[in-house]
Design a protein around this motif. Structure first.
Motif, short mmCIF file in Angstrom:
data_model
loop_
_atom_site.label_atom_id
_atom_site.label_comp_id
_atom_site.label_asym_id
_atom_site.label_seq_id
_atom_site.Cartn_x
_atom_site.Cartn_y
_atom_site.Cartn_z
N GLY A 66 28.65 55.21 54.25
CA GLY A 66 28.43 56.14 53.15
C GLY A 66 29.70 56.57 52.45
O GLY A 66 29.64 57.19 51.38
N ASP A 67 30.86 56.28 53.06
CA ASP A 67 32.12 56.59 52.38
C ASP A 67 32.21 55.78 51.08
O ASP A 67 31.67 54.68 50.99
CB ASP A 67 33.32 56.24 53.27
CG ASP A 67 33.61 57.29 54.32
OD1 ASP A 67 32.94 58.34 54.30
OD2 ASP A 67 34.48 57.06 55.18
N PRO A 68 32.93 56.29 50.08
CA PRO A 68 33.02 55.56 48.81
C PRO A 68 33.88 54.30 48.92
O PRO A 68 34.90 54.28 49.63
CB PRO A 68 33.66 56.57 47.86
CG PRO A 68 34.40 57.52 48.75
CD PRO A 68 33.60 57.60 50.00
N VAL A 69 33.45 53.26 48.24
CA VAL A 69 34.22 52.02 48.13
C VAL A 69 34.20 51.55 46.68
O VAL A 69 33.27 51.87 45.93
CB VAL A 69 33.68 50.89 49.04
CG1 VAL A 69 33.94 51.19 50.50
CG2 VAL A 69 32.19 50.65 48.78
N HIS A 70 35.22 50.80 46.31
CA HIS A 70 35.27 50.17 44.99
C HIS A 70 34.81 48.72 45.15
O HIS A 70 35.29 48.01 46.05
CB HIS A 70 36.68 50.20 44.42
CG HIS A 70 37.32 51.55 44.42
ND1 HIS A 70 36.78 52.64 43.75
CD2 HIS A 70 38.46 52.01 45.03
CE1 HIS A 70 37.56 53.69 43.93
NE2 HIS A 70 38.57 53.34 44.70
N VAL A 71 33.90 48.29 44.30
CA VAL A 71 33.37 46.93 44.36
C VAL A 71 33.76 46.19 43.09
O VAL A 71 33.48 46.66 41.98
CB VAL A 71 31.84 46.92 44.53
CG1 VAL A 71 31.32 45.49 44.60
CG2 VAL A 71 31.44 47.70 45.78
N ILE A 72 34.41 45.05 43.27
CA ILE A 72 34.80 44.21 42.13
C ILE A 72 34.22 42.83 42.35
O ILE A 72 34.46 42.19 43.39
CB ILE A 72 36.33 44.12 41.98
CG1 ILE A 72 36.92 45.52 41.80
CG2 ILE A 72 36.71 43.22 40.82
CD1 ILE A 72 38.45 45.53 41.72
N GLU A 73 33.45 42.35 41.40
CA GLU A 73 32.88 41.01 41.45
C GLU A 73 33.34 40.23 40.24
O GLU A 73 33.67 40.80 39.19
CB GLU A 73 31.35 41.06 41.48
CG GLU A 73 30.78 41.70 42.73
CD GLU A 73 29.26 41.71 42.73
OE1 GLU A 73 28.66 41.34 41.70
OE2 GLU A 73 28.68 42.08 43.76
N GLY A 74 33.36 38.92 40.38
CA GLY A 74 33.76 38.12 39.23
C GLY A 74 33.84 36.64 39.54
O GLY A 74 33.35 36.16 40.57
N LEU A 75 34.47 35.95 38.61
CA LEU A 75 34.60 34.50 38.65
C LEU A 75 36.08 34.13 38.61
O LEU A 75 36.83 34.66 37.80
CB LEU A 75 33.88 33.90 37.43
CG LEU A 75 33.72 32.38 37.35
CD1 LEU A 75 32.85 31.86 38.49
CD2 LEU A 75 33.11 32.00 35.99
N SER A 76 36.49 33.26 39.51
CA SER A 76 37.86 32.74 39.51
C SER A 76 37.85 31.36 38.87
O SER A 76 37.00 30.52 39.18
CB SER A 76 38.40 32.64 40.94
OG SER A 76 38.46 33.91 41.55
N LEU A 77 38.81 31.14 37.97
CA LEU A 77 38.87 29.89 37.22
C LEU A 77 40.19 29.18 37.41
O LEU A 77 41.23 29.82 37.62
CB LEU A 77 38.64 30.15 35.73
CG LEU A 77 37.36 30.88 35.34
CD1 LEU A 77 37.65 32.35 35.07
CD2 LEU A 77 36.69 30.25 34.14
N ALA A 78 40.15 27.86 37.35
CA ALA A 78 41.34 27.03 37.39
C ALA A 78 41.39 26.21 36.11
O ALA A 78 40.49 25.40 35.86
CB ALA A 78 41.31 26.10 38.61
N ASP A 79 42.40 26.47 35.29
CA ASP A 79 42.49 25.81 33.97
C ASP A 79 41.21 26.01 33.17
O ASP A 79 40.76 25.10 32.46
CB ASP A 79 42.78 24.32 34.13
CG ASP A 79 44.14 24.05 34.77
OD1 ASP A 79 45.03 24.91 34.64
OD2 ASP A 79 44.31 22.99 35.40
#
Length: 240
Positions: A121-134
């Motif tokens: 229940g403690d707060p967390v930061h969530v980051i999602e995304g896409l990693s690209l190569a060239d």
């Protein structure tokens, strides 16, 4: 009397040569079946068989409704005690970038709490995304970071880099504490984002990073999951 080379095979050989010599670089879409049929003076069924041969050889990938695209050769990606996406790709002669699709702060679940040494229940930061190569999708990721890293979401938006955001929060260095790799099959949403076929092989990495260097680890600062496109990366274990 010498047997004639089947037309589909001759077309496949021509296209293979053009791909290997860079006429169609990685990520490029090949001409349509109709265009290739007109070029070689054959029917579309013959072209389709030639393209199927290239798919089987791992040179191209067909995306329904989009066309046939040239695949890049797998990129060596080192999984060591210090893992930095851009540095990894630079070492392989490629340019890395991130595209964040979600940044939010919310309560953590029990699994996240255990990984980050927090209470449920403690707060967390969530980051999602896409990693690209060239510019080509290489991996999907979800990073969960402890809420005591104040201002991290804003830093992440500003720098488009988790490493830079951690540095802005006072975490000058961090290292890998553990990594677990599992083979999976891409679901529909993963396949769409990575531009691969549904149920294509992917590699899932689950890792915990701690502040400080390998010889002086501190608090957990990141609990991450990464889903690599299986045919675009070779994971190389170094110094673990």
């Amino acid at each position: 009397m010498t047997d004639k080379t089947p037309l589909w095979q001759a077309i496949a050989m021509t296209l293979r040569s053009e791909i290997e010599t860079g006429h169609y670089p990685p990520g490029d879409r090949l001409p349509t079946e109709a265009q290739l049929a007109a070029r070689f003076g054959v029917n579309r069924h013959t072209v389709r068989r030639a393209l199927s041969d290239l798919v089987a050889a791992g040179l191209v990938h067909a995306r329904r409704g989009a066309g046939v695209f040239v695949l890049s050769r797998p990129t060596d990606y080192a999984l060591g005690r210090r893992v930095r996406f851009s540095q990894n790709l630079a070492a392989a002669g490629r340019t890395g970038s991130h595209r964040f699709t979600r940044i939010e702060t919310r309560p953590c679940d029990r699994q996240e709490a255990e990984a980050l040494a927090l209470a449920p229940g403690d707060p967390v930061h969530v980051i999602e995304g896409l990693s690209l190569a060239d510019g080509q999708p290489l991996a999907l990721f979800r990073s969960v970071l402890p809420g005591w890293l104040e201002g991290l979401p804003d830093y992440a938006r500003a720098h488009a880099s988790i490493t830079a955001a951690l540095a802005a929060c006072g975490v000058a260095d961090y290292s890998r504490a553990s990594t677990r790799i599992t083979a999976k099959l891409a679901n529909a949403t993963q396949a769409l984002a990575l531009q691969i076929a549904e149920k294509a092989p992917i590699l899932r990495s689950v890792a915990i990073n701690r502040e400080g260097g390998p010889d002086d680890p501190g608090r957990p600062v990141e609990y991450g999951r990464t889903w690599f496109a299986g045919d675009r990366v070779s994971l190389v274990l170094t110094g673990l």
